[in-house]
Write a protein that holds these residues in place. Structure first.
Motif, PDB file in Angstrom:
ATOM      1  N   PHE A  10      31.232  18.190  98.824  1.00  0.00           N
ATOM      2  CA  PHE A  10      31.655  19.192  99.802  1.00  0.00           C
ATOM      3  C   PHE A  10      31.801  20.569  99.163  1.00  0.00           C
ATOM      4  O   PHE A  10      31.496  21.585  99.788  1.00  0.00           O
ATOM      5  N   LEU A  11      32.255  20.625  97.929  1.00  0.00           N
ATOM      6  CA  LEU A  11      32.377  21.900  97.238  1.00  0.00           C
ATOM      7  C   LEU A  11      31.006  22.540  97.031  1.00  0.00           C
ATOM      8  O   LEU A  11      30.828  23.747  97.211  1.00  0.00           O
ATOM      9  N   ILE A  12      30.019  21.713  96.639  1.00  0.00           N
ATOM     10  CA  ILE A  12      28.659  22.220  96.424  1.00  0.00           C
ATOM     11  C   ILE A  12      28.053  22.709  97.731  1.00  0.00           C
ATOM     12  O   ILE A  12      27.446  23.776  97.804  1.00  0.00           O
ATOM     13  N   VAL A  13      28.252  21.916  98.803  1.00  0.00           N
ATOM     14  CA  VAL A  13      27.714  22.305 100.117  1.00  0.00           C
ATOM     15  C   VAL A  13      28.315  23.627 100.569  1.00  0.00           C
ATOM     16  O   VAL A  13      27.619  24.525 101.060  1.00  0.00           O
ATOM     17  N   SER A  14      29.631  23.777 100.388  1.00  0.00           N
ATOM     18  CA  SER A  14      30.294  25.012 100.801  1.00  0.00           C
ATOM     19  C   SER A  14      29.781  26.201 100.016  1.00  0.00           C
ATOM     20  O   SER A  14      29.556  27.283 100.555  1.00  0.00           O
ATOM     21  N   ALA A  15      29.586  25.999  98.713  1.00  0.00           N
ATOM     22  CA  ALA A  15      29.110  27.091  97.862  1.00  0.00           C
ATOM     23  C   ALA A  15      27.705  27.514  98.238  1.00  0.00           C
ATOM     24  O   ALA A  15      27.347  28.687  98.159  1.00  0.00           O
ATOM     25  N   VAL A  16      26.881  26.559  98.659  1.00  0.00           N
ATOM     26  CA  VAL A  16      25.484  26.861  98.966  1.00  0.00           C
ATOM     27  C   VAL A  16      25.336  27.473 100.339  1.00  0.00           C
ATOM     28  O   VAL A  16      24.584  28.434 100.536  1.00  0.00           O
ATOM     29  N   TYR A  17      26.052  26.940 101.325  1.00  0.00           N
ATOM     30  CA  TYR A  17      25.793  27.315 102.708  1.00  0.00           C
ATOM     31  C   TYR A  17      26.787  28.325 103.286  1.00  0.00           C
ATOM     32  O   TYR A  17      26.421  29.082 104.176  1.00  0.00           O
ATOM     33  N   ALA A  18      28.031  28.317 102.850  1.00  0.00           N
ATOM     34  CA  ALA A  18      29.022  29.247 103.395  1.00  0.00           C
ATOM     35  C   ALA A  18      29.307  30.321 102.364  1.00  0.00           C
ATOM     36  O   ALA A  18      29.780  30.022 101.279  1.00  0.00           O
ATOM     37  N   ASP A  19      28.989  31.550 102.691  1.00  0.00           N
ATOM     38  CA  ASP A  19      29.137  32.622 101.710  1.00  0.00           C
ATOM     39  C   ASP A  19      29.612  33.891 102.405  1.00  0.00           C
ATOM     40  O   ASP A  19      28.857  34.537 103.132  1.00  0.00           O
ATOM     41  N   VAL A  38      56.098  52.063 112.764  1.00  0.00           N
ATOM     42  CA  VAL A  38      54.786  52.590 112.372  1.00  0.00           C
ATOM     43  C   VAL A  38      53.711  51.655 112.928  1.00  0.00           C
ATOM     44  O   VAL A  38      53.966  50.483 113.200  1.00  0.00           O
ATOM     45  N   LEU A  39      52.514  52.195 113.082  1.00  0.00           N
ATOM     46  CA  LEU A  39      51.352  51.389 113.425  1.00  0.00           C
ATOM     47  C   LEU A  39      50.575  51.137 112.145  1.00  0.00           C
ATOM     48  O   LEU A  39      50.291  52.072 111.398  1.00  0.00           O
ATOM     49  N   ILE A  40      50.244  49.881 111.895  1.00  0.00           N
ATOM     50  CA  ILE A  40      49.455  49.535 110.716  1.00  0.00           C
ATOM     51  C   ILE A  40      48.124  48.947 111.173  1.00  0.00           C
ATOM     52  O   ILE A  40      48.086  48.038 112.010  1.00  0.00           O
ATOM     53  N   GLN A  41      47.063  49.496 110.626  1.00  0.00           N
ATOM     54  CA  GLN A  41      45.724  48.987 110.900  1.00  0.00           C
ATOM     55  C   GLN A  41      45.110  48.488 109.596  1.00  0.00           C
ATOM     56  O   GLN A  41      45.083  49.206 108.599  1.00  0.00           O
ATOM     57  N   GLU A  42      44.632  47.257 109.608  1.00  0.00           N
ATOM     58  CA  GLU A  42      43.972  46.674 108.444  1.00  0.00           C
ATOM     59  C   GLU A  42      42.533  46.340 108.826  1.00  0.00           C
ATOM     60  O   GLU A  42      42.291  45.613 109.783  1.00  0.00           O
ATOM     61  N   ARG A  43      41.597  46.907 108.066  1.00  0.00           N
ATOM     62  CA  ARG A  43      40.173  46.698 108.323  1.00  0.00           C
ATOM     63  C   ARG A  43      39.561  45.957 107.136  1.00  0.00           C
ATOM     64  O   ARG A  43      39.653  46.405 105.997  1.00  0.00           O
ATOM     65  N   TYR A  44      38.926  44.820 107.444  1.00  0.00           N
ATOM     66  CA  TYR A  44      38.274  43.997 106.423  1.00  0.00           C
ATOM     67  C   TYR A  44      36.769  44.019 106.681  1.00  0.00           C
ATOM     68  O   TYR A  44      36.314  43.586 107.732  1.00  0.00           O
ATOM     69  N   GLN A  45      36.031  44.527 105.727  1.00  0.00           N
ATOM     70  CA  GLN A  45      34.576  44.545 105.832  1.00  0.00           C
ATOM     71  C   GLN A  45      33.998  43.576 104.792  1.00  0.00           C
ATOM     72  O   GLN A  45      34.397  43.608 103.628  1.00  0.00           O
ATOM     73  N   PHE A  46      33.100  42.708 105.232  1.00  0.00           N
ATOM     74  CA  PHE A  46      32.548  41.737 104.300  1.00  0.00           C
ATOM     75  C   PHE A  46      31.084  41.450 104.590  1.00  0.00           C
ATOM     76  O   PHE A  46      30.577  41.687 105.695  1.00  0.00           O
ATOM     77  N   LEU A  47      30.436  40.953 103.562  1.00  0.00           N
ATOM     78  CA  LEU A  47      29.027  40.582 103.644  1.00  0.00           C
ATOM     79  C   LEU A  47      28.940  39.111 104.018  1.00  0.00           C
ATOM     80  O   LEU A  47      29.604  38.261 103.409  1.00  0.00           O
ATOM     81  N   VAL A  48      28.146  38.821 105.030  1.00  0.00           N
ATOM     82  CA  VAL A  48      27.976  37.439 105.501  1.00  0.00           C
ATOM     83  C   VAL A  48      26.583  36.977 105.077  1.00  0.00           C
ATOM     84  O   VAL A  48      25.575  37.478 105.559  1.00  0.00           O
ATOM     85  N   LYS A  49      26.551  36.019 104.160  1.00  0.00           N
ATOM     86  CA  LYS A  49      25.276  35.540 103.619  1.00  0.00           C
ATOM     87  C   LYS A  49      24.935  34.173 104.206  1.00  0.00           C
ATOM     88  O   LYS A  49      25.832  33.387 104.495  1.00  0.00           O
ATOM     89  N   THR A  50      23.684  33.891 104.338  1.00  0.00           N
ATOM     90  CA  THR A  50      23.089  32.630 104.812  1.00  0.00           C
ATOM     91  C   THR A  50      23.275  32.446 106.320  1.00  0.00           C
ATOM     92  O   THR A  50      24.244  32.921 106.919  1.00  0.00           O
ATOM     93  N   ALA A  51      22.350  31.723 106.912  1.00  0.00           N
ATOM     94  CA  ALA A  51      22.378  31.439 108.351  1.00  0.00           C
ATOM     95  C   ALA A  51      23.606  30.613 108.718  1.00  0.00           C
ATOM     96  O   ALA A  51      24.195  30.792 109.789  1.00  0.00           O
ATOM     97  N   TYR A  52      23.996  29.724 107.817  1.00  0.00           N
ATOM     98  CA  TYR A  52      25.165  28.878 108.089  1.00  0.00           C
ATOM     99  C   TYR A  52      26.436  29.728 108.186  1.00  0.00           C
ATOM    100  O   TYR A  52      27.273  29.527 109.069  1.00  0.00           O
TER     101      TYR A  52
END
Length: 271
Positions: A10-19, A38-52
């Motif tokens: 499962f660790l290998i599958v996750s590493a290969v397909y979920a990125d 106060v108003l706090i806004q948190e913005r998370y930008q990330f790269l989504v790799k692989t079709a999975y």
């Protein structure tokens, strides 16, 4: 033995397909009010790799709880950066953004998660006063129409050193947008490539890739007399409206009519 191999699989599958790769984290403190909220806004930008990974992202696009996003993406940085033990967090809103800037050649897309919430001081239920050291800022009134704001570093939840100094890595930004007419009295540390002489008028500040050693900030906001008068009459009208809508509303209206009529009668009588 079989269980060990299964876990490894499962660790290998996750590493290969979920990125999911975090690109930038922006934590912005704004809409600072004189009640300490106060108003706090948190913005998370990330790269989504692989079709999975893209299918996983789209499967939780309508989820509005942070734990689902954190577990699915495996991004450690995906957490609130306000300490819930030092600030009252309300009006939580989680707004996932659609995938964009997809590149079919390298099989990647850009994902973004926006979180907004209000952070307030905790209040003593008996006295109705804010509890010292809670909220993002402590509030005091040094002189008429002037509110002083003092930062509570313990209310911020970032990685920290053994001395409890906050750590901002190269992809994490802490931004503060100050109210209009803010006068900065004290600040430590000053952001890199920024020169300040105190006191100074300020609108915004930003830190990244720094250890905030003995983080401290103090600023004042002086309201104009016009604004104070406007707020006074607005509060007065609001109180009158609430009184009229209450159980004694008809009686108050009758008193106002009698007093107004008496005043008009006397004005004509004395002419």
């Amino acid at each position: 033995m079989h269980l060990r191999y299964l876990l490894l699989f499962f660790l290998i599958v996750s590493a290969v397909y979920a990125d999911f790769q975090i690109q930038q984290v922006d934590v912005t403190i704004k809409n600072i009010n004189k009640d300490g909220s106060v108003l706090i806004q948190e913005r998370y930008q990330f790269l989504v790799k692989t079709a999975y990974s893209k299918s996983l992202y789209e499967s939780i696009i309508n989820k509005n709880d942070l734990s689902s996003w954190s577990l699915t993406t495996g991004i450690r940085e995906l957490r609130l950066h306000t300490n819930p033990n030092a600030a009252d967090i309300t009006n939580f809103r989680l707004k996932p953004q659609p995938l964009k800037k997809c590149n079919a050649f390298v099989d990647t897309c850009r994902g973004e998660l926006i979180i907004e919430y209000t952070a307030l001081p905790f209040y003593n239920k008996s006295t109705g006063l804010s509890m010292p050291g809670t909220g993002i800022f402590s509030i005091s009134n040094q002189k008429p129409r002037t509110t002083r704001y003092t930062l509570n570093p313990s209310s911020l939840y970032f990685d920290s050193t053994d001395q409890s100094d906050l750590i901002l890595d190269e992809i994490t930004f802490l931004n503060i947008e100050f109210p209009e007419n803010s006068l900065l009295l004290n600040l430590n540390p000053v952001p890199e490539d920024t020169e300040l002489k105190f006191p100074t008028n300020i609108r915004n500040l930003s830190w990244s890739n720094i250890i905030l050693v003995k983080f401290a900030m103090e600023f004042e906001v002086e309201e104009s007399l016009d604004k104070e008068v406007t707020e006074f009459f607005s509060d007065l009208l609001r109180s009158l409206q609430e009184s009229f809508n209450g159980g004694q509303g008809l009686a108050l209206i009758a008193i106002v009519i009698i007093l107004t009529g008496s005043y008009i009668y006397l004005r004509f009588k004395l002419k």
